[in-house]
Scaffold this active site. Structure first.
Site, PDB file in Angstrom:
ATOM      1  N   ASP A 195     -13.928 -11.629   6.118  1.00 21.15           N
ATOM      2  CA  ASP A 195     -12.594 -11.474   6.703  1.00 21.15           C
ATOM      3  C   ASP A 195     -12.561 -10.290   7.666  1.00 21.15           C
ATOM      4  O   ASP A 195     -11.661  -9.452   7.613  1.00 21.15           O
ATOM      5  CB  ASP A 195     -11.544 -11.293   5.599  1.00 21.15           C
ATOM      6  CG  ASP A 195     -10.123 -11.574   6.093  1.00 21.15           C
ATOM      7  OD1 ASP A 195      -9.977 -12.117   7.202  1.00 21.15           O
ATOM      8  OD2 ASP A 195      -9.162 -11.239   5.370  1.00 21.15           O
ATOM      9  N   VAL A 255       0.853  -1.188   0.000  1.00 23.38           N
ATOM     10  CA  VAL A 255       0.000   0.000   0.000  1.00 23.38           C
ATOM     11  C   VAL A 255       0.888   1.238   0.000  1.00 23.38           C
ATOM     12  O   VAL A 255       1.851   1.321   0.766  1.00 23.38           O
ATOM     13  CB  VAL A 255      -0.940   0.013   1.222  1.00 23.38           C
ATOM     14  CG1 VAL A 255      -1.814   1.260   1.215  1.00 23.38           C
ATOM     15  CG2 VAL A 255      -1.802  -1.241   1.241  1.00 23.38           C
TER      16      VAL A 255
END
Length: 679
Positions: free
Chosen positions: A517, A405
């Site tokens: 998740d 990221v």
């Protein structure tokens, strides 16, 4: 205070020595001073106190000889002396505390051997002597502790064999003997521990074969036999461990093939078999395909770093059915040929059609871009490359198993977060990329991260999100400084935010979306500590005309237990994960195996509440405490084994909306109130 019966001073900032005459009246039953900064030895008046029932001195800096610190306490039921600087040896007097059910002396400087007299405490449920300097052997007298549920003696210098007498401990749920010097073979009687869900014998000197009897421990979640001297084959009986999640057999001398039967372990998430002498094909199972296998020269298969498994050339022909679709046909007997070819041909058409539909999703723009914002996709792509100097490492703010990221500042959008997927992950998990795009393009909610766009070019697979300033909840909770800024009211608000997001996905989206998740790593916090649910790579859009079955996926410790059996995705999978996450936010860390204890808990007594609160924060005032108790009870109901018995996220969000944890109005800071509570 000669008549003092109960003294609770836990979770403060008290320092210095305990008063010498603390138990002068001899009536003290409950004494808890855990999680302070107390030092010095235990006063003599306490060591002779025969009225003790519950003692907690853990998480301080007490010193002195433990042998002298405590005497005989016939009424004692619970004592925790962990995380101090006690030295000396364990006293045989512990064996005379006949009512003791839990003894914890972990993480001290205790030496000497384990007194066999502890085996006389027949009602003992938990024994934790881990991370000390204990030597000698595991006493065979431990075989008399037939009520024992948890035994932890890891990280010591214990040697010798595992006594056969331990085979009588059939109620064990957790056994950790790792990081010692134990040798000999793993006894077959270990298969009698049918309630065991965690078995860790790693970092010892166990030799010979892995006993096939381990296959009888059908409730096992974690099996770690790594860093030993084990040889021979991996027993195929391990395929009976249907709820196994973590398997580590690395750094041994295991040989032969990985049993094909292990393909049926669909609940596996983490497999480590590196540095053995294994050979042959790996099982066709996602966990084995992603497993750590280095150091085995004889393995083969369609996995990076492995040679492909050879097949006789006379048995295989390759044909091209359509552009982009390849088919491998196997020559078969004429009597079966027609039927097999029809089945294969039908499968090929299905796969080609599926690939065509995926390409159509990706072909929304000629260059692979779909700009969800009003900006031009190609221009945004060029701006990102320029702003990151083609993804230079200095712009990277986080790395994971799926990608990296980057924080990017653009004139058109300000700060944004760009997730660049690893090419290896994109090649093996193309569906994850499409899942995230499909889920996030159809939803808009203040507690769900905002997706601006994506790129499906072959060179770069990118997902472009809003930038969420404070990062993941997991990173904040694990940081001693940042976690203290996350006060009780902020934590309650985070739990509410996640609940609102999930309720929206389950109730207000058509068709419903299941995240699959939910974990602290996938909840981000903005500058005002407002929650944003992120990472929809495993999200599933529920089809009312489908069974909605799938492979087991998610973060270990948050996955609903029924997925290991049914593989059917429902909203209740997210409800279970939400319960685990809520307890983690309150405690400040994941509760681990204690989650199984809390499932079905409808009452929370004061002592239990103290155990469930983050010790780094001050004890909450009454109104906040009541709110936390309510949240804990609600979270426990999310952990119920039967999915239909769990509350819906819509019900949970309504209950949380009506709950007020704020202090009275005259005590509030209006600026904080506006930041935290405005919907």
């Amino acid at each position: 205070m000669d008549n003092l019966v109960e003294l609770i001073l836990s979770e403060n900032q008290f320092s210095g020595y305990l008063p010498e005459r603390l138990c002068q009246g001899g009536k003290l039953e409950i004494f808890t001073v855990n999680s302070n900064k107390l030092t010095g030895p235990i006063p003599r008046s306490l060591s002779k106190c025969s009225s003790f029932k519950r003692v907690r001195c853990n998480n301080n800096s007490f010193t002195g000889n433990l042998f002298e610190a405590f005497g005989i306490h016939p009424e004692l039921r619970f004592i925790d002396l962990s995380d101090n600087d006690f030295h000396g040896e364990l006293s045989s007097n512990w064996g005379k505390c006949k009512k003791l059910i839990d003894l914890r002396v972990a993480r001290n400087n205790i030496s000497g051997s384990i007194p066999p007299e502890i085996g006389n405490v027949k009602g003992l449920l938990g024994l934790d002597l881990s991370s000390n300097h204990l030597i000698g052997q595991i006493p065979k007298e431990f075989g008399k502790l037939t009520s024992l549920v948890k035994l932890s003696v890891q990280n010591n210098n214990i040697s010798g064999y595992i006594p056969e007498e331990l085979g009588s401990l059939t109620k064990l749920e957790s056994l950790d003997l790792s990081y010692n010097r134990l040798n000999g073979s793993i006894p077959k009687c270990i298969g009698d521990f049918v309630h065991l869900f965690q078995l860790n014998l790693s970092n010892n000197k166990f030799g010979q074969n892995i006993p096939k009897d381990i296959g009888r421990i059908t409730q096992l979640n974690v099996l770690d036999l790594s860093y030993n001297l084990l040889v021979g084959d991996i027993p195929p009986q391990l395929a009976n461990l249907k709820v196994l999640v973590n398997l580590n057999l690395s750094h041994n001398g295991l040989s032969g093939r990985i049993p094909k039967e292990l393909e049926t372990l669909t609940g596996l998430q983490d497999v480590v078999l590196s540095y053995n002498e294994l050979e042959g094909p790996i099982p066709n199972n996602k966990a084995f395909i992603n497993a750590s296998l280095e150091g085995n020269k004889g393995l083969c298969g369609n996995v990076a770093g492995l040679q492909p498994c050879e097949r006789p050339s006379s048995m295989v022909k390759k044909h091209s059915m359509a552009k982009g679709c390849k088919l491998t046909l196997i020559t078969v007997l004429p009597v079966m040929g027609a039927l097999v070819l029809i089945c294969v041909f039908t499968g090929v058409l299905f796969m080609c059609n599926k690939r065509r539909r995926v390409r159509e999703v990706e072909r929304r723009d000629g260059d692979g871009w779909l700009s969800i914002s009003m900006l031009d996709g190609k221009e945004l792509y060029r701006d990102i490359l320029n702003a990151t100097e083609e993804f230079d490492a200095k712009f990277c703010i986080g790395r994971g198993g799926h990608g990296s990221v980057y924080k990017v500042n653009l004139p058109s959008l300000g700060n944004i977060a760009v997730k660049r997927l690893h090419s290896s992950f994109q090649n093996t998990h193309p569906k994850s990329f499409i899942n995230e795009v499909r889920a996030l393009t159809g939803i808009k909610h203040r507690n769900i991260v905002n997706l601006y766009g994506y790129c499906s070019k072959a060179q770069h697979s990118l997902l472009v999100y809003e930038y969420v300033e404070r990062g993941s909840l997991a990173s904040i909770l694990s940081n001693e400084v940042e976690s203290k800024k996350l006060d009780w009211l902020k934590r309650v608000n985070i739990i509410k935010g996640v609940a609102f997001a999930l309720s929206y996905m389950h109730q207000d989206c058509s068709p419903p979306i299941v995240h699959r998740d939910i974990s602290s790593s996938n909840v981000l916090l903005d500058s005002e500590y407002e929650a944003r649910v992120a990472d929809f790579g495993l999200a599933k859009i529920l089809n009312p005309d489908s069974s909605n079955c799938t492979t087991l996926a998610g973060t270990y410790g948050y996955v609903a237990p029924e997925l290991a059996y049914t593989m059917k995705v429902t909203q209740m999978c997210d409800v279970y994960s939400f319960g685990v996450l809520s307890l983690e936010i309150v405690k400040g860390k994941h509760l681990g195996e204690y989650i199984t204890v809390l499932a079905n808990s409808l009452t929370i007594d004061p002592e239990q509440l103290s155990d469930l609160l983050d010790e780094r924060l001050p004890y909450p005032e009454d109104r906040v405490k009541d709110a936390l108790v309510f949240i804990i009870k609600l979270a426990c109901s999310c952990l119920l084994k039967t999915p239909k018995s769990r509350p819906t996220m819509h019900f949970i969000s309504q209950k949380l909306s009506s709950m007020d944890a704020r202090p009275p109005i005259q005590q509030r800071n209006p600026h904080v109130r506006r930041a935290i509570y405005n919907p």
